[in-house]
Each structure stands twice: as C-alpha cells, then as structure tokens.
Scaffold this motif. Structure first.
Motif, mmCIF file in Angstrom:
data_model
loop_
_atom_site.group_PDB
_atom_site.id
_atom_site.type_symbol
_atom_site.label_atom_id
_atom_site.label_comp_id
_atom_site.label_asym_id
_atom_site.label_seq_id
_atom_site.Cartn_x
_atom_site.Cartn_y
_atom_site.Cartn_z
ATOM 1 N N ARG A 410 -21.229 -2.229 5.908
ATOM 2 C CA ARG A 410 -20.052 -2.819 4.881
ATOM 3 C C ARG A 410 -19.659 -4.025 5.002
ATOM 4 O O ARG A 410 -19.068 -4.913 5.849
ATOM 5 N N SER A 411 -20.235 -4.810 3.298
ATOM 6 C CA SER A 411 -20.498 -6.181 3.328
ATOM 7 C C SER A 411 -19.396 -6.494 2.852
ATOM 8 O O SER A 411 -18.541 -7.897 2.468
ATOM 9 N N ILE A 412 -18.676 -5.173 1.915
ATOM 10 C CA ILE A 412 -17.901 -5.423 0.973
ATOM 11 C C ILE A 412 -16.076 -5.988 1.547
ATOM 12 O O ILE A 412 -15.814 -7.631 1.999
ATOM 13 N N ASP A 413 -15.913 -5.016 2.739
ATOM 14 C CA ASP A 413 -14.180 -5.666 3.396
ATOM 15 C C ASP A 413 -14.412 -5.669 5.350
ATOM 16 O O ASP A 413 -14.282 -4.970 5.136
ATOM 17 N N ARG A 414 -16.151 -6.266 5.157
ATOM 18 C CA ARG A 414 -16.450 -6.736 6.520
ATOM 19 C C ARG A 414 -14.992 -6.341 7.297
ATOM 20 O O ARG A 414 -14.974 -5.437 8.667
ATOM 21 N N GLU A 415 -14.254 -7.214 7.177
ATOM 22 C CA GLU A 415 -13.043 -7.792 8.261
ATOM 23 C C GLU A 415 -12.268 -6.636 8.810
ATOM 24 O O GLU A 415 -11.923 -5.889 9.454
ATOM 25 N N GLU A 416 -11.784 -5.285 7.127
ATOM 26 C CA GLU A 416 -11.422 -4.672 7.273
ATOM 27 C C GLU A 416 -11.731 -3.565 8.108
ATOM 28 O O GLU A 416 -11.097 -2.887 9.385
ATOM 29 N N VAL A 441 -3.294 0.182 5.887
ATOM 30 C CA VAL A 441 -5.037 -0.039 6.254
ATOM 31 C C VAL A 441 -5.191 1.111 5.601
ATOM 32 O O VAL A 441 -6.612 0.836 4.556
ATOM 33 N N ALA A 442 -4.898 2.321 5.591
ATOM 34 C CA ALA A 442 -5.430 3.577 4.796
ATOM 35 C C ALA A 442 -4.526 3.055 3.329
ATOM 36 O O ALA A 442 -6.274 3.802 3.052
ATOM 37 N N ALA A 443 -4.142 2.608 3.321
ATOM 38 C CA ALA A 443 -3.907 2.462 1.628
ATOM 39 C C ALA A 443 -5.147 1.551 1.481
ATOM 40 O O ALA A 443 -5.495 1.567 -0.035
ATOM 41 N N LYS A 444 -5.404 0.325 1.847
ATOM 42 C CA LYS A 444 -6.542 -0.149 1.144
ATOM 43 C C LYS A 444 -7.414 0.716 1.247
ATOM 44 O O LYS A 444 -8.196 0.423 0.299
ATOM 45 N N GLN A 445 -8.010 1.067 1.940
ATOM 46 C CA GLN A 445 -9.363 2.253 2.314
ATOM 47 C C GLN A 445 -9.356 3.251 1.040
ATOM 48 O O GLN A 445 -10.009 3.220 0.269
ATOM 49 N N ARG A 446 -8.068 3.679 0.383
ATOM 50 C CA ARG A 446 -7.479 4.396 -0.706
ATOM 51 C C ARG A 446 -8.267 3.903 -1.777
ATOM 52 O O ARG A 446 -9.130 4.253 -2.315
ATOM 53 N N GLU A 447 -7.420 2.728 -1.832
ATOM 54 C CA GLU A 447 -7.891 2.275 -3.149
ATOM 55 C C GLU A 447 -9.605 1.497 -2.994
ATOM 56 O O GLU A 447 -9.848 2.002 -4.256
ATOM 57 N N VAL A 448 -9.938 1.264 -1.853
ATOM 58 C CA VAL A 448 -11.346 0.886 -2.294
ATOM 59 C C VAL A 448 -12.308 2.358 -2.826
ATOM 60 O O VAL A 448 -12.659 1.997 -3.450
ATOM 61 N N SER A 449 -11.718 2.800 -1.853
ATOM 62 C CA SER A 449 -12.867 4.553 -2.968
ATOM 63 C C SER A 449 -12.134 4.694 -3.470
ATOM 64 O O SER A 449 -13.668 5.660 -4.137
#
Lengths: 1026, 123
Positions: A410-416, A441-449
């Motif tokens: 997970r190079s993109i959002d490593r920190e998260e 966090v979940a929202a961010k995840q969702r956004e990413v996916s």
C-alpha cells in the motif's frame, strides 16, 4: 503511524494530561530533591558510560535513573524552554554533575564495576561495536570532563555508520508499538537477568527500579481510576514522550548520540520547526508528570520492592510471550494487575525516553520517529547479551518484514492504511469510544475504493470500444466413441494373442462374361441416276446369295431330292428323245410307206431277257400322266425259270424313255386287267385270274424289293404292296376279275383332271371298283397308312411288310339282273366282260356283257334309264362286248366294240345306238375301239386279224378312213395316246405285237390337229340319229 | 498487468513472440501428461489430487513460456475408461485475435485425461 497517533492524541488527551500534570507536580515537587540527586548521579554515570559502556548497560542505568532524570528535566525544561538544545544539554550536564556529587560516588563506583563486568560479556557477543568499546574503555579510564567535544567527534564518525543503519531503520519504520513495547519489556527484564547473574548490587538496583516502577504504576493506576476515559492515545503520547526521554538518555550514550545526529539531519530536512517546538512543550508536560510519578514511586519503593521484583519478572516473561496479548492489555487498562504491570513496564520504558525529549524536539509525527524508536529498541537489544534477546530480535525482524511487505503493497495511502492495520484492534476499542474518528477512516477508505473502481470502469469502457468479443466456435475437446459390444467382448473374453481375421480364398477365380453382340456390317451402294446394272447394289450380295442357296439346299434336301428325281427324269427323257429321234427318223423314213397314218414311230425296248417270249395282253395309258404307260406281259408258256417265268409282269413305261421300263411289277397269277391310280400315277391296280385284286405302290424304295442282275443291268421286280388274296373270309371275288376301274371322286360335272389329282396328293382317298366275271362288283377304298410297318401287319395279312397302301372292302353288289340271268340261262352263262364308269358321274357305271348288251347301273340311288344299251335290231345275240370307250370330248358318247365285228356309238341317254357299223372289220372281232385323244371325230379300231382301222367321221362316217393290215407281226393289243396340251399336241397309237414288241406310232398332223367343226359334226350325227 | 496510468493508451494486442501459441502449449501438456500419467491406473481416491497437481504443473510450465499479459485457465479432467462414450466441448466468449486455447488428451488402459489451457489476453 505512531506519530500520527500522537498527533491525534495530542488533541484529545491534552486536558487530561494537564490534569495529571497538575497532580503529579505536587508529588514531584516532594521528591524533586531526591530525584535530582539520583538523576545527577546517573547523569554523571551516564556521561562516563557514554564513552565506555555498552548501550545495554547504559539503558539499564538509564532506567534506574529515569525517574529522577525526567523530573529534573521537566523542571529544567520549564525553566528554560526557549533555550536551544545545546544549552539545555549543558544544563543537564551541569545538573547531572551536581547530582553525582550529591547522591554518591559510591554508587557511581559500583556502576563502573558493573560496567566492566558487562563490558567483558559484551565483548564476546558483539564484534561490530568493538572499536566503540575500545573508545569507551579509553574514555572510562580517562574520565575526561570534556566528553562532550569528543562525543561530537565520535558522532561524526558514527554518522556514517548510522546512515547505513538507517536503512535498517527505515525497514523497521513501521514497526508497531507492540514491538517497541516488547523491546522495552526486554529492557525491563534485563535488570532481572543481571540480578540472576548474581550481583547483589544489580539486584539492589533492580529493586530500586522495581520500586520505582511500582510506584509509578500505582500512581498511574490511581490516575487511571480517576480518569477512566483516558484512552490509548494518551498513553501513546506518553509512550512517545517517554521514548523521547529514553532517547535523550541514550543520546548521552554513544548510540543515542548517533541516533540523535541522524534524527537531526532528518529534522533539518523536514524543517518542521514549529511542530517540534510544540512537541517539546508536550514533552515537557510529560516529563513533569513522570517526574511526579517517579517521586511517587520512590516513596514506597523500599516496602514493595522485593515482591514487585519477582512478580514483575514473571509477568514480563508472560507478556513477552504474546505481543498481541500485551497490546490488548494495554488497551484494557483497568484490568488485572498483569495488564497493569505490562503497562507499567511500558511506561517505564517510555520514561526511559524522556531524556530524549530535547533531542527530538524537531521530530514530527512522521515515520522517522518511530523508526528511531525501533532502532533504539534494536540497539538496546543488540546490547543485551542474552540469547532470548536474540530470538526476540528474530521475531522482530520477521514482523518488520511482514510490515515492510504490507507497506510496499500500500504505497498510496501508507499512513492511513498502517493506521488501520496496526492499530486495528486498538482502533476497534477506540471505535467504541470515538465513532467520529472511525467514520472518517472508513469514508476515506470508501472514497479510495470508489476511485479505484471508477478508474477500472473507465478503463473497461474504453477497452470495450477497441476490442471485439466474439463467440468462438464450439471446439470439441474430447470425443471418445463408446466401445462396441464386439470389441468389449473380444477385450474381455478373447484370447490374448489371437486375432480374428477373415480371408476369402481363390479370389482370382472369377467368372467373366461379356454380353455384347457382334456388330453386323454390310456394304451397300447406290447410284443416281441408275447406270448399267442398277441403282443400287451390294458387293457381297452374290456371295451371300450363294451361301444362302447352299444353306437352303442343305436345309431342303428332301425338296432337292424330289426336284432331282423329276429333273433327272426329264433330262433322261430329253436325252433318250434326242437319241430316239435320230434313230426313228431313219426308221420313219423307211416305214412311212408301210404305215400311212404314222408320222413316226418309236419302239419300246422290250427286248429285255425277262420279257422275251411273253405276249402282251394289255397296254394302258394313264389318264393323269399321259406319257405313262403300262404293258402287261403274260406268263411264258414254256417256263425256263420257274420262279420268274410263271409270273405275269407289268412294265411301267415312260413313253419318252423307251430304252427301258421304269418299274417292273410281277405277280404270280395271270393279270386280267390293270389300271393306274387317278392323277399322278403312283399306284397300279390289277385284277387277276384267281380273283384277287392287287396293287403296287410305285413309290416304294427299290431296295425293299427283289433284285435280279441280268447281264450288266440290275432289275428290280416289285411284288404287290397289297393283295386281297389273303382276305379269304372277306367278300372278295370268287371268279376271275374281269375289270378294275377307279371310281371318279366327283359325282357329276366339274373338272376332271385336277380334282382327283389334288385328292390323290392330299391322301389316297378314292374308291376302286372291281368286277369279276360273275357279275360281282366290289368297291374298295384305297387307304394310305401314315407309316409302314417293316415287320408286317398282323391284321392286314395282304399287306406287304413295309407297305403303306391297302384296300379296304367297302361294299359289293351284284350287277346281274334276273331277266338277264334268265336270258343267259337259256343260252350260255352270263358273263360280264367289262366295266366302265361314267367319266363325269361316279354313280353311273356301264358293264359290258357277253350278250352284246351294255348294262347301265348305278352304285346307289335310283336307277337311271336306259337299263341296257343294245343293238339297233331288237333281236338278241350272244355277242361279247370287248370294248367300251367314252369320248374324251363328249362324256355322254361312247363306243362299243363287239366280238362280231360291229361297232356301235351310243349316247348315255339312249338305249339305241347313235350309229352302228356292221362288217366294217369284215366280220373280225373287234379287240379294241378307242377314241383319238386330240380329235373328237377320229377313233381307231383293232380287230383280231391285226387290222387297224382308223375312222374319221368328218371325212367319212360310213367306213374307216384308213385300214392297215399288220400282216408281218400280229398286233395283240392297242392303245391310243395323245395330249391335247397347249404347246406340244401329239397323239399316236401304241401297238403291241405278238413278238412282244411295242411300237408307238405318232399320227400324222391331219389326224392330230383339231378341226373346229368336228364337234359340230359329231353333234349333228348324234341329233341325226334321234 | 502493466498499466499506463493517467494516459488512455492501451496495449490491446500482444507482440507476436508473446502471443499464446497453442502448438507450444500443447507440447507442454503432452510432455507433462506423458511423464505423469504413463502407466497410472485410475484410482478415485488419488485422482482429485492428481488433477490439481497436474493443473499446477501445466500452469507453471505455461507461465514460463513467456505469454505476457495472459491470464491462464487450466482445466484438467480425468475419467475412467470403461468403454463409455465421452464427448466434451467448450465455447468461449473472447477476442479471437488474441485469445486461444490448447488441449491435449492422454489415454491409457484405465483412464483418459484431458487438459485444456485457455489463454485470455489481459489488456
């Protein structure tokens, strides 16, 4: 991640921290004195140790000193927050020196001893730190006070090494807090290990540490109980700060220094000054707190020390076993003492870092911090001599690797993501407490996916334009046909090494048949307009025609034979004629004088040996074949050869072939009368003196008959084919047969010649009448058998073996009537002499009697008048009638020659004669009186004196025209012949001489050629008469 | 799956040397089947494992053949030979220009084995 957490925690935990600070400050103030002392002593030790001690040991010491240090430092930091790092450090150093002096040299000394011991151990284990250790040893011996300068030098040297290590650090950047905690725990345990190694001092120190821990723990517990809500973040924050503490401490040691340097660099690059400033502030807060804790710990450390020690050891081991457990425990703070202890240990560990605070002022929340921390832990580990540490290190490495790989993914959002993965469990606990944060966090995840999905979708849509998908044809992958029953059978039951085969032998023995027919080719030509031989022709025709005729000849051999038969006869006749003519011409010339009526004559060759000496009783011509003649030769008077001479002979002649008779017929008895069959002269009938009627079939093969070779010639003597001699029982003739006559087959009128001919050819179907002297008339039916029997017939005894013609008796009637008999009785026995049938009416027959009368009778039906034909005179005379002859031109007219020499001409209808010539023969009995065949007005009469009278009624109806006296050789028999045919009209007279000669005289043309007025003359005579 | 990020250019056709070549794959399958199955008797216990291992072996072999950007599907079917008739076929919705398949059948006295490898190009 750690750093982040800190960041986040800062916000949340600050008020609580502050509160705690406030509380702890109170206590810390109480113990500040003592703390400072210890700190100082430790600092002093540390300062020395930095040069000559192993990091492990330093840590140990640091742990001991931490409590004091922190407190001091907090205090110091509070005092000079604005100072730069240098100045702070200087201050610290100063403070430490003071402490050193105060707390005691003894302790310091003791530590040095310990240091030495450890160093020895360390030397064995660690090779890479050798040169450092040498330095340290030197430093130790020197105890130089300007260590700081040297340290800086060394740090520079180290920097290079550290850079190398940084690589490792970077790898472990993502080490989780648990790992760090582990390390700290290990560190905690180290003192225990040392105790075990047996130094009382160590134990003592450990006890102190444990007491301190205990105290801090208690104080912490207290705090926690008070502030139940205090969460992990707070603790983490503390952790971090403590770590900073430790780092600071370590920095005092050589390794720490190195780290710090690298950190500085990092910090410089980052350039987050402000943040670091903030950090510093926080750290200072922490230090204050911890200072307070330590003081608290110190208070009760003497009482609880020992127990705690033991307990701690056990607990730490257990905690070491499962890191996850520990992390869990961390999260659940209010739980069992074990957990508390672990936390305590952690906190203690964190406290170790407190010294570092200043050094890491500029460190932000970035990963570098954690990196450093990890590295610290590692450094500490490596310093540890125990094998357990080694194993732990391995475990750490593994985990680092795992984390590393996770990170790389997970190079993109490593920190998260790190946040999520590492602190998942903790997060969950947090989630229960702080929903808002988790939602983020979940929202961010969702956004990413979603972003990723959208990207994929777009990609797919674009690609679909470029690509055509199609259904491939169904490709058959496998097709095994089912095994047939026969194969299965052979497979399971057939013998292993046998095979079935079928062979057809003799294959080349085949039949071949071609059924095409030959093509027929023939040539034809045609010419237009026709020239010479014709319009068309065939070059092969002549040859073919010959072939055909040959074939036909072969096929029709019978026809050929018949043809040859007749043709040869004709040829022979012609040849003989030619010869005879030449001879006769000479004769005729000589004889013309003698016979005025004769135009020529020829003599039949009767000079045959068997004929010699025989008188000729009769000469007769056939009605049908007018050139066929027969002559009856009487048996010889003086029989020389008894067999043949006693027989009468009948010779059948062809008048054109005078050289020899065609057939010679013999019979034992004397032949009275003779006649031919009607039509073709194939049968000869004869009546004998013995009363039999015989017949000869001239068609019979000569081979079946008796042959006699006389001289050069061979003669065939034919015996009768059928004789009525044998049929004694049947009604035959009891007296000599006077006459045989063929009954004409037609009743009245019609053609005379043709019909019997046809009938004869179709089969012998005619009747024969025979009259004997007693007046008995027998009628016979001539029957031809289809096939002759060579062996002879059993029933027909009269039939000759092989004979095919026989006579069947049909009827018989007595022709003599009473008045005649009565008359006859008076004079002499009545005799019937002659029988004639009416030429055109078979029903009427005329019988010459010995009474000078001609009896007229019918075979059946009513009698037709007149009954008798008599003389013109009424008186009766017993005169034999020797001849009756019907005119060939006028069937109703007939001549009667009587023995008294009178000649009568009668018509059938009248009893009285038409004309009567008496004494024409000079009283000589008339032997024969016959009409000429070609002229109706001429007839010839032969009398017993051998005078031949020829009458021509045209010229003279009273006396004969010519009378010729045959004086030299008496004539025994005479017959007229002639043919009124179209081409060759001839007529003549045959004369049989006593000598046995037969002469044929042709009449002169005047006697032969028909005069058209003759019939009228004859008519007139007849009408004149009546 | 190399993806050029940010740009909309796609590699939708494989290079010739990287294209899925059924003949080569078929040879591979043939070799593997011959090695692994010659003389093997059908055993219902061991066949499931055998199919899996065969599929793995084939997949590994084909993967090393250098068909870049190809997704591989390996289907292995082993059945017992009892004289029954068997008919199998496949139908694919794919890009016939790039995608292909290779299949080979091995048969001995007691079993038949069909291996089909479908190569689908990943754009």
């Amino acid at each position: 991640m750690q750093s982040e957490k800190k960041l986040t925690k800062e916000d949340t935990w600050r008020p609580a921290e502050l509160r705690r600070h406030i509380r702890e400050k109170d206590s810390s103030e109480r113990y500040s004195r003592h703390r400072e002392d210890t700190d100082r002593t430790r600092r002093e030790g540390e300062s020395m140790e930095r040069r000559h001690r192993d990091p492990d040991r330093e840590k140990l010491k640091e742990k001991k000193l931490r409590h004091g240090d922190t407190g001091d430092r907090y205090a110091e930091q509070k005092k000079d927050r604005s100072y730069d790092r240098r100045s702070e450090k200087d201050r610290e150093r100063r403070g430490e020196e003071e402490r050193k002096k105060q707390v005691g040299d003894a302790r310091n000394y003791r530590e040095t001893i310990l240091d030495k011991e450890y160093f020895r151990e360390r030397e064995k284990q660690k090779d890479r730190h050798k040169y450092k250790e040498k330095d340290r040893e030197k430093v130790r011996e020197r105890h130089s006070e300007d260590w700081e300068r040297r340290r800086e030098d060394r740090e520079k040297e180290r920097r290079r090494e550290e850079r190398e290590k940084e690589h490792r650090r970077e790898r472990r950047r993502h080490d989780e807090s648990e790992v760090r905690r582990d390390q700290t725990e290990k560190l905690h345990r180290e003192p225990g290990d040392r105790q075990h190694r047996g130094t009382h001092d160590d134990r003592r120190r450990d006890k102190d540490i444990q007491e301190a821990k205990r105290r801090s723990e208690q104080s912490e517990d207290r705090d926690k109980k008070q502030e139940h809500r205090r969460n992990n973040e707070e603790r983490e924050r503390r952790h971090k700060e403590r770590r900073h503490h430790d780092e600071k401490d370590e920095r005092e040691s050589k390794e720490r220094r190195e780290f710090k340097k690298t950190d500085d660099e990092v910090r410089n690059s980052h350039g987050n000054r402000k943040q670091t400033e903030r950090e510093k502030q926080k750290e200072r807060h922490k230090k204050e707190e911890e200072g307070a804790e330590r003081r608290h710990k110190d208070r009760g450390h003497s009482e609880v020390a020992k127990e705690d020690l033991e307990r701690d050891h056990g607990e730490k081991r257990s905690s070491r076993k499962s890191q996850s457990d520990k992390s869990l425990r961390h999260e659940k703070m209010e739980e069992e003492t074990k957990v508390e202890k672990a936390e305590l240990a952690e906190e203690e560990y964190e406290e170790d870092f407190e010294d570092y605070e200043e050094d890491f002022e500029d460190l932000d929340e970035s990963a570098e911090e954690t990196e450093d921390e990890v590295h610290d832990g590692k450094e500490e580990q490596t310093a540890q001599p125990s094998k357990e540490i080694e194993s732990i290190r391995r475990a750490m490495a593994e985990e680092n690797e795992r984390a590393g790989t996770a990170q790389s993914r997970r190079s993109i959002d490593r920190e998260e993501e790190e946040h999520v993965s590492k602190g998942s469990e903790r997060n969950q606990s947090k989630i229960s407490r702080h929903g808002k944060f988790i939602d983020f966090v979940a929202a961010k995840q969702r956004e990413v996916s979603q972003k990723a999905a959208a990207k994929q979708k777009k990609r797919g849509a674009e690609l679909l334009h470029l690509i055509d998908l199609d259904f491939s044809l169904t490709c058959s992958l496998l097709d095994i046909p089912p095994v047939s029953e026969y194969e299965m059978y052979i497979k399971s039951f057939g013998n292993a090494n046998t095979k079935q085969a079928y062979v057809q032998c003799n294959e080349d023995n085949t039949d071949r048949d071609v059924q095409t027919e030959e093509i027929e080719i023939c040539e034809k030509w045609t010419q237009h307009p026709p020239e010479f031989s014709g319009a068309c022709g065939d070059p092969n025709f002549s040859q073919e025609a010959q072939d055909k005729t040959r074939d036909e000849l072969i096929l029709d051999s019978q026809q050929l034979m018949s043809f040859l038969d007749s043709a040869s006869q004709v040829m022979v006749v012609l040849l003989e004629e030619d010869q005879a003519e030449r001879k006769s011409l000479r004769k005729l010339t000589t004889q013309t004088d003698s016979l005025s009526f004769s135009d020529g004559s020829l003599q039949l060759n009767t000079t045959l040996p068997f004929l010699s000496g025989r008188q000729i009783s009769l000469v007769h011509f056939s009605q049908g074949q007018k050139h066929t003649m027969l002559s009856v030769h009487m048996p010889k008077v003086q029989a020389s050869t008894p067999h043949l001479d006693s027989c009468s002979m009948v010779c059948v002649w062809n008048i054109w072939e005078p050289s020899r008779p065609q057939k010679i017929l013999i019979y034992e008895a004397e032949i009275q009368c003779c006649c031919f069959s009607p039509g073709k002269s194939t049968l000869v009938f004869a009546g004998t003196q013995v009363g039999s009627v015989v017949l000869w079939d001239l068609r019979e093969n000569s081979s079946n008959h008796y042959k006699l070779k006389i001289g050069e010639d061979e003669w065939t003597f034919r015996h009768p084919t059928f004789s009525t001699d044998a049929v004694m029982s049947s009604p035959g003739h009891a007296s000599p047969v006077a006459s045989v006559e063929v009954i004409p087959s037609f009743v009245a009128g019609g053609l005379r010649a043709e019909v019997p001919l046809l009938a004869f050819e179709e089969g012998l179907s005619f009747q024969l009448a025979s009259l004997d002297e007693s007046g008995m008339l027998n009628i016979w039916v001539v029957v031809e058998l289809p096939k002759g029997n060579e062996a002879g017939s059993l029933t027909d005894l009269g039939l000759r073996p092989g004979g095919k013609v026989k006579l069947l008796h049909s009827s018989s009637l007595l022709t003599v009537q009473r008045p005649l008999l009565k008359v006859a009785g008076t004079a002499r026995p009545f005799q019937t002499m002659l029988l004639k049938y009416h030429p055109t009416d078979s029903n009427q027959f005329f019988i010459g009697t010995n009474l000078g009368l001609v009896s007229h009778g019918t075979s059946h039906g009513l009698k037709t008048p007149p009954q008798f034909y008599g003389f013109q005179e009424v008186e009766e005379r017993t005169v034999d009638i020797n001849s009756i002859h019907f005119s060939p031109f006028r069937p109703n007219l007939f001549l009667v020659g009587c023995a008294d020499g009178s000649i009568r001409l009668h018509t059938v209808n009248h009893e009285q004669p038409v004309a009567e010539w008496k004494n024409s023969t000079a009283g000589e009995p008339v032997i024969s009186a016959q009409w000429a065949q070609t002229r109706p007005a001429i007839f010839s009469v032969l009398d017993a004196a051998s005078n031949l009278h020829i009458w021509d009624m045209m010229k003279d109806d009273a006396q004969p025209l010519i009378t010729k006296k045959m004086s030299t050789d008496g004539v025994t028999a005479m017959a007229v012949f002639g043919d009124s045919g179209h081409q060759n009209t001839y007529s003549g007279i045959a004369l049989a001489h006593e000598s046995g000669k037969i002469e044929l005289h042709y009449f002169t043309p005047t006697l032969t050629v028909l005069n058209p007025t003759e019939e009228k003359k004859l008519e007139s005579i007849m009408t004149e008469a009546f | 799956m190399v993806e050029v990020e940010g740009s909309d250019s796609y590699l939708i056709r494989p290079n010739h040397q990287h294209k899925f070549k059924p003949t080569i794959v078929k040879e591979y399958i043939h070799e593997i089947l011959r090695e692994r199955l010659s003389g093997v008797l059908y055993d219902p216990e061991s066949v499931p494992e055998l199919t899996r291992s065969l599929a793995e072996a084939v997949k590994d072999k084909v993967k090393n053949a250098g068909f870049d950007k190809y997704k591989l599907i390996v289907q292995v079917i082993i059945g017992e030979q009892r004289g029954q008739g068997v008919k199998m076929s496949s139908k694919c919705l794919w890009d016939a220009d790039t995608d292909n398949y290779a299949a080979d059948v091995f048969m001995n006295e007691s079993l038949f084995c069909l291996v089909a490898v479908f190569g689908s190009y990943y754009y």
